[in-house]
Design an enzyme around this catalytic site. Structure first.
Site, mmCIF file in Angstrom:
data_model
loop_
_atom_site.group_PDB
_atom_site.id
_atom_site.type_symbol
_atom_site.label_atom_id
_atom_site.label_comp_id
_atom_site.label_asym_id
_atom_site.label_seq_id
_atom_site.Cartn_x
_atom_site.Cartn_y
_atom_site.Cartn_z
ATOM 1 N N ASP A 28 0.777 -1.352 -0.078
ATOM 2 C CA ASP A 28 -0.007 0.040 -0.070
ATOM 3 C C ASP A 28 0.913 1.284 0.163
ATOM 4 O OD1 ASP A 28 -1.898 -1.934 0.381
ATOM 5 O OD2 ASP A 28 -2.672 -1.115 2.351
ATOM 6 N N HIS A 173 4.026 -1.951 2.910
ATOM 7 C CA HIS A 173 4.076 -0.681 2.429
ATOM 8 C C HIS A 173 5.247 -0.386 1.829
ATOM 9 C CE1 HIS A 173 1.226 -1.092 5.806
ATOM 10 N NE2 HIS A 173 0.384 0.162 5.195
HETATM 11 ZN ZN LIG Z 1 -2.355 3.351 3.405
#
Ligand SMILES: [Zn+2]
Length: 215
Positions: A28, A173
């Protein structure tokens, strides 16, 4: 006001498929010039493909990185436009956040996104509805590496692989922009260990591919 994440139905695991156990690897918050290239290189070295949930406002500036990821065999999906807490937005602003994300994705990638992961795993009723209208399947995760905090690669791999099993969706991430940590580098550094542990367990790691909401 929704108090908990996953309050709305969404995909949290992969359906059991043919050909042995598999798990999905997802990232993400990119594309991020400080972090995504390192993650892409680490994935290449490990022979892994993944799904990147990209942020519209980042895509507008760093679309070349996202296209590069796709050309290297990765899947792109949508993480919204500006990474807000949906439940703190008015219904109109929440709908707009999702629609703007779709617009930025289409402009950068040349096609419509089909999968959507809300920031912090939280929808509002309005943003959830907007996803449905825009043909987006909501996707959560079943394990994470806590890599929005300032922890090292060993700990990230430990957390991501703690209960690793077929069907799991791992969330990491490829940016530190929306997090507390100063550097995103430990995520890329954790990937060889994650790949090794999955291989030990006989679990094939890959992108989400086509997933559909069943609940
Ligand atoms: Zn996020």
């Amino acid at each position: 006001m929704l108090e908990s994440w996953r309050a709305m139905p969404g995909v949290e695991r992969l359906p059991a498929g043919e050909g042995g156990p598999r798990a999905a690897l997802t990232f993400d918050d990119g594309p991020d010039p400080d972090a995504t290239p390192g993650v892409l290189d680490a994935l290449d070295r490990a022979g892994l493909r993944a799904t990147f949930f990209v942020v519209g406002e980042q895509l507008e500036q760093h679309w070349a990185i996202a296209r590069n990821a796709r050309s290297r065999g990765h899947q792109l999906a949508l993480h919204g436009y500006a990474h807000p807490h949906h439940e703190q937005l008015s219904p109109a602003a929440a709908r707009d956040e999702v629609a703007r994300g779709v617009g930025a994705f289409e402009a950068a990638v040349g096609e419509r996104p089909t999968l959507f992961r809300p920031p912090y795993g939280r929808f509002s009723e309005a943003s959830y509805e907007a996803c449905g209208k825009l043909g987006l399947t909501p996707v959560y995760w079943s394990a994470w590496g806590l890599d929005w905090e300032a922890i090292g690669p060993d700990r990230i791999a430990d957390l991501a692989c703690r209960d690793l099993a077929g069907g799991m969706i791992l969330a990491l991430h490829d940016s530190a922009r929306y997090a507390d940590r100063e550097s995103p580098e430990s995520t890329a550094a954790a990937l060889p260990e994650i790949a090794a542990r999955a291989a030990e367990l006989g679990i094939a790691i890959g992108p989400l591919g086509k997933v559909a909401q069943t609940a």
